[in-house]
Design a protein around this motif. Structure first.
Motif, PDB file in Angstrom:
ATOM      1  N   TRP A  17      70.710  60.272  34.878  1.00 59.79           N
ATOM      2  CA  TRP A  17      70.144  59.085  35.505  1.00 59.79           C
ATOM      3  C   TRP A  17      70.282  59.151  37.009  1.00 59.79           C
ATOM      4  N   LEU A  46      66.643  52.275  38.622  1.00 62.00           N
ATOM      5  CA  LEU A  46      67.309  53.205  37.716  1.00 62.00           C
ATOM      6  C   LEU A  46      66.241  54.040  37.029  1.00 62.00           C
ATOM      7  N   ASP A 101      72.117  51.086  28.044  1.00 60.48           N
ATOM      8  CA  ASP A 101      72.976  49.968  28.398  1.00 60.48           C
ATOM      9  C   ASP A 101      74.063  50.432  29.363  1.00 60.48           C
ATOM     10  N   ARG A 143      70.133  56.227  40.244  1.00 61.71           N
ATOM     11  CA  ARG A 143      69.885  54.894  40.794  1.00 61.71           C
ATOM     12  C   ARG A 143      69.668  55.100  42.284  1.00 61.71           C
ATOM     13  N   MET A 171      66.004  51.783  28.498  1.00 58.11           N
ATOM     14  CA  MET A 171      67.092  51.978  29.433  1.00 58.11           C
ATOM     15  C   MET A 171      68.421  51.988  28.675  1.00 58.11           C
ATOM     16  N   SER A 214      72.706  51.137  32.966  1.00 58.71           N
ATOM     17  CA  SER A 214      72.383  49.912  33.697  1.00 58.71           C
ATOM     18  C   SER A 214      73.608  49.292  34.364  1.00 58.71           C
ATOM     19  N   LYS A 215      74.792  49.761  33.988  1.00 58.88           N
ATOM     20  CA  LYS A 215      76.033  49.209  34.539  1.00 58.88           C
ATOM     21  C   LYS A 215      76.686  50.122  35.574  1.00 58.88           C
TER      22      LYS A 215
END
Length: 167
Positions: A110, A118, A3, A112, A1, A6-7
């Motif tokens: 990506w 995700l 970084d 989500r 994933m 992921s935010k």
């Protein structure tokens, strides 16, 4: 994933907004879009879906007058509040949420989904075709989409201003 990926997040807030519907079907809700990474993301699509939606397994069909999505060419590191049209809630625990599709700073794609999952998207997806969007709105088709808010309080203040203009 990633970084950075992921935010990135989006959340539909529970309040129905007291806004006039353009088509008498749309219910407007505030959404919070967050980029808590240190770099911008690109080609950001925020699409109103139901909370039971699973990317790649469920086809969304919008009608010609009701494209419940936002397109942002870039989102810098920040939290922004916007207004998005939804179909409203249904019985059986179905409620509007949002998914976010974006490119990270390295060009990776990506998604989500409304459940917070995700997913790295290996193959390029034509988002308008995938979601039956007939054209990308370069100019907002209604007066609510053009606003960006830095806080939910700022959003509520603007709503009061809009409501006062109806009288």
């Amino acid at each position: 994933m990633s970084d950075q990926a992921s935010k990135i997040y989006v959340h539909t807030l529970d309040d129905n907004l007291p806004l006039k519907s353009v088509d008498n079907h749309t219910i407007y809700r505030p959404i919070m879009i967050g980029n808590s990474s240190s770099e911008p993301i690109y080609q950001v699509w925020v699409i109103s879906v139901i909370n039971r939606y699973s990317f790649g397994k469920t086809k969304i069909q919008f009608d010609d007058e009701n494209h419940n999505y936002l397109f942002l060419p870039i989102l810098t590191p920040q939290i922004v509040y916007k207004i998005i049209g939804t179909e409203g809630s249904s019985m059986g625990g179905i409620r509007p949420e949002a998914l976010i599709y974006f490119k990270d700073s390295k060009g990776n794609r990506w998604v989500r989904d409304p459940k917070g999952n995700l997913t790295f998207i290996k193959d390029k997806i034509d988002i308008p075709r995938e979601f039956n969007i007939h054209e990308i709105k370069e100019v907002p088709s209604d007066l609510y989409e053009r606003f960006d808010f830095k806080s939910i309080d700022e959003l509520k203040e603007k709503l009061e201003e809009i409501k006062d203009s109806w009288i």
